[in-house]
Design an enzyme around this catalytic site. Structure first.
Site, mmCIF file in Angstrom:
data_model
loop_
_atom_site.group_PDB
_atom_site.id
_atom_site.type_symbol
_atom_site.label_atom_id
_atom_site.label_comp_id
_atom_site.label_asym_id
_atom_site.label_seq_id
_atom_site.Cartn_x
_atom_site.Cartn_y
_atom_site.Cartn_z
ATOM 1 C CG MET A 21 62.200 24.657 36.980
ATOM 2 S SD MET A 21 62.120 25.871 35.663
ATOM 3 C CE MET A 21 60.607 26.714 36.064
ATOM 4 C CG HIS A 28 57.409 21.791 43.756
ATOM 5 N ND1 HIS A 28 57.340 23.134 44.082
ATOM 6 C CD2 HIS A 28 57.639 21.743 42.424
ATOM 7 C CE1 HIS A 28 57.548 23.859 43.001
ATOM 8 N NE2 HIS A 28 57.722 23.053 41.970
ATOM 9 C CD GLN A 52 61.838 24.670 31.939
ATOM 10 O OE1 GLN A 52 62.495 23.638 32.004
ATOM 11 N NE2 GLN A 52 60.665 24.792 32.546
ATOM 12 C CE LYS A 140 49.664 25.423 37.548
ATOM 13 N NZ LYS A 140 51.004 25.901 37.410
ATOM 14 C CD GLN A 144 56.825 20.250 32.376
ATOM 15 O OE1 GLN A 144 57.327 21.332 32.132
ATOM 16 N NE2 GLN A 144 56.703 19.793 33.613
HETATM 17 P P1 AMP Z 1 58.248 23.417 38.384
HETATM 18 O O1 AMP Z 1 59.142 23.601 39.570
HETATM 19 O O2 AMP Z 1 57.259 24.510 38.209
HETATM 20 O O3 AMP Z 1 59.020 23.074 37.133
HETATM 21 O O4 AMP Z 1 57.368 22.136 38.707
HETATM 22 C C1 AMP Z 1 57.979 20.903 39.009
HETATM 23 C C2 AMP Z 1 56.933 19.827 38.971
HETATM 24 O O5 AMP Z 1 55.920 20.105 39.946
HETATM 25 C C3 AMP Z 1 56.232 19.721 37.625
HETATM 26 O O6 AMP Z 1 56.060 18.357 37.294
HETATM 27 C C4 AMP Z 1 54.921 20.404 37.877
HETATM 28 O O7 AMP Z 1 53.870 19.939 37.053
HETATM 29 C C5 AMP Z 1 54.663 20.009 39.325
HETATM 30 N N1 AMP Z 1 53.707 20.926 39.935
HETATM 31 C C6 AMP Z 1 53.749 22.276 39.920
HETATM 32 N N2 AMP Z 1 52.654 22.786 40.528
HETATM 33 C C7 AMP Z 1 51.902 21.735 40.927
HETATM 34 C C8 AMP Z 1 50.657 21.606 41.591
HETATM 35 N N3 AMP Z 1 49.942 22.667 41.990
HETATM 36 N N4 AMP Z 1 50.179 20.358 41.827
HETATM 37 C C9 AMP Z 1 50.885 19.274 41.421
HETATM 38 N N5 AMP Z 1 52.066 19.327 40.789
HETATM 39 C C10 AMP Z 1 52.574 20.542 40.542
#
Ligand code: AMP
Length: 289
Positions: A21, A28, A52, A140, A144
Site C-alpha cells: 500500500m 517492504h 480493506q 508481519k 493475511q
Molecule cells: P502493506 O503496505 O502494509 O500492505 O504491506 C505490504 C507487504 O509488506 C505485506 O506483505 C506486509 O506483510 C509486508 N510488511 C509490512 N511490514 C513488514 C515488516 N516489518 N517486515 C516484513 N514485511 C512487512
C-alpha cells in the site's frame, strides 16, 4: 500492466510481485530484495485498497508519498511500479468479492469486519493482472498470509505465495507504515508489543508450553505500558488460527494493541516438533520474532 506481463511470460521470464500500500519502509524493501533474488521482472504494486479499510479506519489519512516510493524502488532496480487508481481496480459497477471462509473471522477479522474480504479481493485482482510466478508477503501480517495461501490453494492459482520474515527496528518494533502516526512518546511505548512477545519467547525457551500461561505473560507486559490499550493476545495453531492449549507443532503468538490512537499488530512464530515429548527441555523450540 497486463500487456507487459504477457510479454514477460512469452519471453519465458519469471515475474515476481510485491503487493504493497506504499509509504515504503525497509520491511517492504526486504520483500523486494527477496523478489530480486529469484524473479525478473520484479513488479511492485502500490494501491491503498479502500475495500480493506473499515468505515472508521484510516483510509483517507493513510500516507501516500508516491514520488518518494517511486525513487526508492528505482534505486533498488525494480522493473515495474504498478500504481493503479481505485477506478481502474474497481470500475463502476464492480460487484465481485472473494471470501475465504473460516480463517478470517477471528482476531484481525473480528477487529476489522470485512478486512480479509477486501484483502483477498484485491490480491486476486493483482495476481490476475500481474500474472506472477511468485508473490511476496511479510509474516508481519500472519493472518493475511494464511488467508491468501488458502485462496491460492483453493483456486489453484499459478502464483507461489512466498512468506518473508518480519523486519524490525533496533529496539524490536516491527516496521510498519502506521509507525509514522506515533508521537515520540508513543514510539517508545510501541516497543511493548515486541517486549510482550519476547517475554513469551523467554518463557518458552525456559520450558513453558502452557498457552494460557504464555498469554498471561504477554498480557502482563502489555498492561505495564500506560500508553497501550491491548486488543488481543493469543497463541494459535499456525494452520487453523484457532487457540491452542499447549504450544506444539507450528504456532503463532499474535498481538494487537492501540498505542494512543494507532493500532499496531505483531507476532512470533513458534516451531516445535509436532509429536515432541514433554518436558520441553528435550525438544528444539524455535521462536522467530
Ligand atoms: P502493506 O503496505 O502494509 O500492505 O504491506 C505490504 C507487504 O509488506 C505485506 O506483505 C506486509 O506483510 C509486508 N510488511 C509490512 N511490514 C513488514 C515488516 N516489518 N517486515 C516484513 N514485511 C512487512
Amino acid at each position: 500492466m497486463k500487456q507487459a506481463a504477457r510479454q514477460a511470460r512469452a519471453e519465458g521470464r519469471v515475474i515476481g510481485l510485491v503487493p504493497t500500500m506504499g509509504a515504503l519502509h525497509a520491511g517492504h524493501l526486504s520483500l523486494v530484495e527477496a523478489a530480486r533474488r529469484e524473479s525478473s521482472p520484479v513488479v511492485v504494486s502500490i494501491f491503498v485498497n479502500p475495500k480493506q479499510f473499515g468505515p472508521q479506519e484510516d483510509f483517507a489519512k493513510y500516507p501516500r508519498p508516491l514520488e518518494e516510493d517511486r525513487e526508492q524502488l528505482e534505486g533498488l532496480g525494480v522493473d515495474i511500479l504498478f500504481a493503479p487508481s481505485v477506478e481502474e481496480m474497481y470500475p463502476p459497477g464492480f460487484r465481485t468479492t472473494i471470501s475465504v471462509e473460516g480463517l478470517g473471522d477471528r482476531l484481525e477479522g473480528r477487529a476489522r469486519p470485512g478486512h480479509f474480504r477486501g484483502v483477498a479481493t484485491v490480491v486476486l485482482r493483482l495476481l490476475d493482472i500481474v500474472a506472477p510466478q511468485f508473490a511476496y508477503f511479510g509474516r508481519k501480517d500472519a493472518q493475511q498470509v494464511r488467508v491468501i495461501r488458502q485462496m491460492a490453494a483453493d483456486l489453484a492459482l499459478d502464483a507461489e505465495i512466498v512468506v518473508c520474515p518480519i523486519l524490525r527496528e533496533a529496539d524490536g518494533l516491527a516496521l510498519s507504515s502506521r509507525n509514522a502516526y506515533l508521537s515520540p512518546g508513543e514510539r517508545r511505548a510501541a516497543t511493548v508489543l515486541y517486549r510482550a512477545l519476547d517475554g513469551a519467547r523467554q518463557a518458552i525457551v525456559a520450558g513453558e508450553c502452557d498457552a494460557a500461561r504464555l498469554v498471561q505473560i504477554m498480557r502482563g507486559v502489555l498492561a505495564g505500558e500506560p500508553l497501550a490499550a491491548p486488543e488481543y493476545a493469543e497463541i494459535v495453531d499456525a494452520d487453523s488460527f484457532q487457540p491452542v492449549t499447549r504450544v506444539r507443532g507450528a504456532c503463532l503468538a499474535l498481538l494487537a494493541a492501540r498505542i494512543g490512537p494507532t493500532r499496531l499488530i505483531d507476532n512470533m512464530l513458534i516451531e516445535t516438533p509436532a509429536l515432541a515429548p514433554v518436558p520441553a527441555d528435550r525438544v528444539t523450540v524455535r521462536c522467530s520474532l
